[in-house]
Design a protein around this motif. Sequence first.
Motif, PDB file in Angstrom:
ATOM      1  N   PHE A 332       6.952  38.826   0.803  1.00  0.00           N
ATOM      2  CA  PHE A 332       6.872  37.363   0.791  1.00  0.00           C
ATOM      3  C   PHE A 332       8.243  36.726   1.035  1.00  0.00           C
ATOM      4  O   PHE A 332       8.372  35.766   1.795  1.00  0.00           O
ATOM      5  CB  PHE A 332       6.284  36.877  -0.537  1.00  0.00           C
ATOM      6  CG  PHE A 332       6.107  35.389  -0.562  1.00  0.00           C
ATOM      7  CD1 PHE A 332       5.059  34.792   0.126  1.00  0.00           C
ATOM      8  CD2 PHE A 332       7.003  34.573  -1.237  1.00  0.00           C
ATOM      9  CE1 PHE A 332       4.899  33.411   0.138  1.00  0.00           C
ATOM     10  CE2 PHE A 332       6.855  33.193  -1.235  1.00  0.00           C
ATOM     11  CZ  PHE A 332       5.798  32.611  -0.545  1.00  0.00           C
ATOM     12  N   LYS A 333       9.257  37.302   0.387  1.00  0.00           N
ATOM     13  CA  LYS A 333      10.620  36.762   0.569  1.00  0.00           C
ATOM     14  C   LYS A 333      11.030  36.794   2.042  1.00  0.00           C
ATOM     15  O   LYS A 333      11.651  35.883   2.554  1.00  0.00           O
ATOM     16  CB  LYS A 333      11.620  37.617  -0.239  1.00  0.00           C
ATOM     17  CG  LYS A 333      12.177  36.892  -1.469  1.00  0.00           C
ATOM     18  CD  LYS A 333      13.291  37.679  -2.112  1.00  0.00           C
ATOM     19  CE  LYS A 333      12.746  38.535  -3.250  1.00  0.00           C
ATOM     20  NZ  LYS A 333      13.551  39.709  -3.585  1.00  0.00           N
ATOM     21  N   GLU A 334      10.654  37.864   2.708  1.00  0.00           N
ATOM     22  CA  GLU A 334      11.097  38.026   4.100  1.00  0.00           C
ATOM     23  C   GLU A 334      10.272  37.199   5.091  1.00  0.00           C
ATOM     24  O   GLU A 334      10.818  36.654   6.056  1.00  0.00           O
ATOM     25  CB  GLU A 334      11.018  39.516   4.475  1.00  0.00           C
ATOM     26  CG  GLU A 334      11.625  39.813   5.838  1.00  0.00           C
ATOM     27  CD  GLU A 334      11.403  41.251   6.280  1.00  0.00           C
ATOM     28  OE1 GLU A 334      11.267  42.148   5.425  1.00  0.00           O
ATOM     29  OE2 GLU A 334      11.363  41.464   7.508  1.00  0.00           O
ATOM     30  N   THR A 335       8.952  37.092   4.854  1.00  0.00           N
ATOM     31  CA  THR A 335       8.088  36.506   5.899  1.00  0.00           C
ATOM     32  C   THR A 335       7.162  35.398   5.404  1.00  0.00           C
ATOM     33  O   THR A 335       6.437  34.806   6.209  1.00  0.00           O
ATOM     34  CB  THR A 335       7.174  37.603   6.512  1.00  0.00           C
ATOM     35  OG1 THR A 335       6.345  38.124   5.454  1.00  0.00           O
ATOM     36  CG2 THR A 335       7.966  38.715   7.142  1.00  0.00           C
ATOM     37  N   GLY A 336       7.136  35.165   4.080  1.00  0.00           N
ATOM     38  CA  GLY A 336       6.209  34.162   3.557  1.00  0.00           C
ATOM     39  C   GLY A 336       4.782  34.684   3.479  1.00  0.00           C
ATOM     40  O   GLY A 336       3.841  33.893   3.340  1.00  0.00           O
ATOM     41  N   ALA A 337       4.594  36.002   3.577  1.00  0.00           N
ATOM     42  CA  ALA A 337       3.243  36.582   3.490  1.00  0.00           C
ATOM     43  C   ALA A 337       3.270  37.767   2.536  1.00  0.00           C
ATOM     44  O   ALA A 337       4.291  38.439   2.391  1.00  0.00           O
ATOM     45  CB  ALA A 337       2.789  37.056   4.864  1.00  0.00           C
ATOM     46  N   GLN A 338       2.104  38.041   1.883  1.00  0.00           N
ATOM     47  CA  GLN A 338       2.056  39.195   0.969  1.00  0.00           C
ATOM     48  C   GLN A 338       1.951  40.516   1.748  1.00  0.00           C
ATOM     49  O   GLN A 338       1.846  40.530   2.968  1.00  0.00           O
ATOM     50  CB  GLN A 338       0.931  39.043  -0.069  1.00  0.00           C
ATOM     51  CG  GLN A 338      -0.321  38.323   0.384  1.00  0.00           C
ATOM     52  CD  GLN A 338      -1.249  39.189   1.192  1.00  0.00           C
ATOM     53  OE1 GLN A 338      -1.016  40.344   1.375  1.00  0.00           O
ATOM     54  NE2 GLN A 338      -2.313  38.596   1.696  1.00  0.00           N
ATOM     55  N   ALA A 339       1.957  41.615   0.968  1.00  0.00           N
ATOM     56  CA  ALA A 339       2.109  42.935   1.594  1.00  0.00           C
ATOM     57  C   ALA A 339       0.955  43.345   2.506  1.00  0.00           C
ATOM     58  O   ALA A 339       1.159  44.106   3.447  1.00  0.00           O
ATOM     59  CB  ALA A 339       2.305  44.001   0.508  1.00  0.00           C
ATOM     60  N   VAL A 340      -0.274  42.836   2.246  1.00  0.00           N
ATOM     61  CA  VAL A 340      -1.385  43.249   3.105  1.00  0.00           C
ATOM     62  C   VAL A 340      -1.159  42.712   4.529  1.00  0.00           C
ATOM     63  O   VAL A 340      -1.331  43.431   5.528  1.00  0.00           O
ATOM     64  CB  VAL A 340      -2.752  42.821   2.538  1.00  0.00           C
ATOM     65  CG1 VAL A 340      -3.874  43.166   3.499  1.00  0.00           C
ATOM     66  CG2 VAL A 340      -2.993  43.497   1.192  1.00  0.00           C
ATOM     67  N   SER A 341      -0.723  41.451   4.623  1.00  0.00           N
ATOM     68  CA  SER A 341      -0.408  40.900   5.944  1.00  0.00           C
ATOM     69  C   SER A 341       0.843  41.576   6.514  1.00  0.00           C
ATOM     70  O   SER A 341       0.913  41.866   7.718  1.00  0.00           O
ATOM     71  CB  SER A 341      -0.142  39.392   5.852  1.00  0.00           C
ATOM     72  OG  SER A 341      -1.256  38.739   5.321  1.00  0.00           O
ATOM     73  N   TYR A 342       1.816  41.836   5.644  1.00  0.00           N
ATOM     74  CA  TYR A 342       3.081  42.433   6.099  1.00  0.00           C
ATOM     75  C   TYR A 342       2.847  43.825   6.698  1.00  0.00           C
ATOM     76  O   TYR A 342       3.332  44.135   7.780  1.00  0.00           O
ATOM     77  CB  TYR A 342       4.049  42.525   4.918  1.00  0.00           C
ATOM     78  CG  TYR A 342       5.466  42.920   5.297  1.00  0.00           C
ATOM     79  CD1 TYR A 342       6.412  41.951   5.646  1.00  0.00           C
ATOM     80  CD2 TYR A 342       5.856  44.254   5.302  1.00  0.00           C
ATOM     81  CE1 TYR A 342       7.708  42.314   5.987  1.00  0.00           C
ATOM     82  CE2 TYR A 342       7.152  44.622   5.646  1.00  0.00           C
ATOM     83  CZ  TYR A 342       8.076  43.648   5.980  1.00  0.00           C
ATOM     84  OH  TYR A 342       9.363  44.008   6.330  1.00  0.00           O
TER      85      TYR A 342
END
Length: 392
Positions: A332-342
């Motif tokens: 989230f810190k890096e992309t604004g999305a949680q790990a499933v999207s990441y």
Amino acid sequence: MNKGILIIGAGGVGRVVVHKAVQNLDTFKKITLASRTLSRCEQLKKEVNGKIDIDRVDADNVEELIALIEKVKPFMVLNIALPYQDLTVMEACLRTGVHYLDTANYEHPDTAKFEYKEQWAYDERYKKAGIMGLLGSGFDPGVTNVFCAYLQKHYFDEIETIDILDCNAGDHGYPFATNFNPEINLREVSAKGRYWENGEWKETEPLEIKMVWDYPQIGKKDSYLMYHEEMESLVKHIKGLKRIRFFMTFGESYLTHMRCLENVGMLRIDEIEVDGCKVVPLHVLKALLPDPSTLGERTKGKTNIGVVAKGLKDGKKRKVYIYNVCDHQEAFKETGAQAVSYTTGVPAMIGAKLMVEKIWMREGVWNMEQFDPDPFMEELNKQGLPWVIEEL
Ligand code: NDP
């Protein structure tokens, strides 16, 4: 040389693809994002300081897609919308002579059936047009296929069994929510289970088979046997395979809610009439549930997705476990999305990077395990999804 990419879909995964592609701007040179709702694209453009172009498109409409591709003139299209759009986007790529990539196999909106048949049917036409289609460049499918290819290349003479193990131990604090598109997620989880053994598919009732697996950095979790699309291509491409299964973890609260919703008919995907209005119950449920893209900020914990393979090397038995652990908050810190999207968006970007760099480039329609896994595995370590390999 043209290295531009056109990303279609500005949801949770699309957000990660955009952020990671911008981090690799020296490779792609030009990034365009198009989606159904322009405001989502505008928001993302702002977040990456205007480093992308944006547009609006209805990806169900082949003519609109063709007009957009002809305007943008990308090297390739990344289809990060929904599985329903796979065939229209593939068709538009064929008619414009542009390479194609996606993260999930085609699904018909009216039948929850997961299979590659209709996408593989494009193979000859893609070959004739001199373009490539890369299918399933997410985590599972995607990285799990590459893990299998890597094990086959470096660890085994023959792989006998594969278990794909997908654990999401993230907690978003809601009693019930899905970590990616609710409609796609619930169709998948409520479907019958299926695994492949001794040359044939065996069917189970939904979530009938359960085992407990001890996931590194997470702990023991109930894991349920499900059908998952990467198995369809892996049974064709992994030598000597006798059995392949896919397990996913679910918490008690998720399962209780899902069963209850299913029992009252809220997972139905056919149309019903309510007070003179036609509605699809699952669409109503989707509208009521938290938007997965808003879960990122609240989700804490980790995902662990990997592959356990058993087989033979130099005449000796061997069992190897390969996995990635991803932290929701760091993603989230890096992309604004949680790990499933990441964990889905990073491999989509890597697949595109290898195609643009012509490292993975072959005419026709291909699954991930059909390419040399080594460059992909190297990129995973560099782009935020490091992996661990253990002998069991
Ligand atoms: P979301 O629902 O968050 O995002 C989908 C995006 O696509 C939305 O922005 C939506 O637009 C857009 N879209 C939908 N229909 C159209 C259309 N007709 N034309 C243009 N844009 C459209 O989904 P996710 O980001 O969670 O998932 C994206 C894909 O990733 C899915 O195919 C999913 O199955 C796949 N996936 C793959 C995984 C893997 O490991 N391989 C794991 C998780 C997901 P709007 O904003 O207007 O709704």
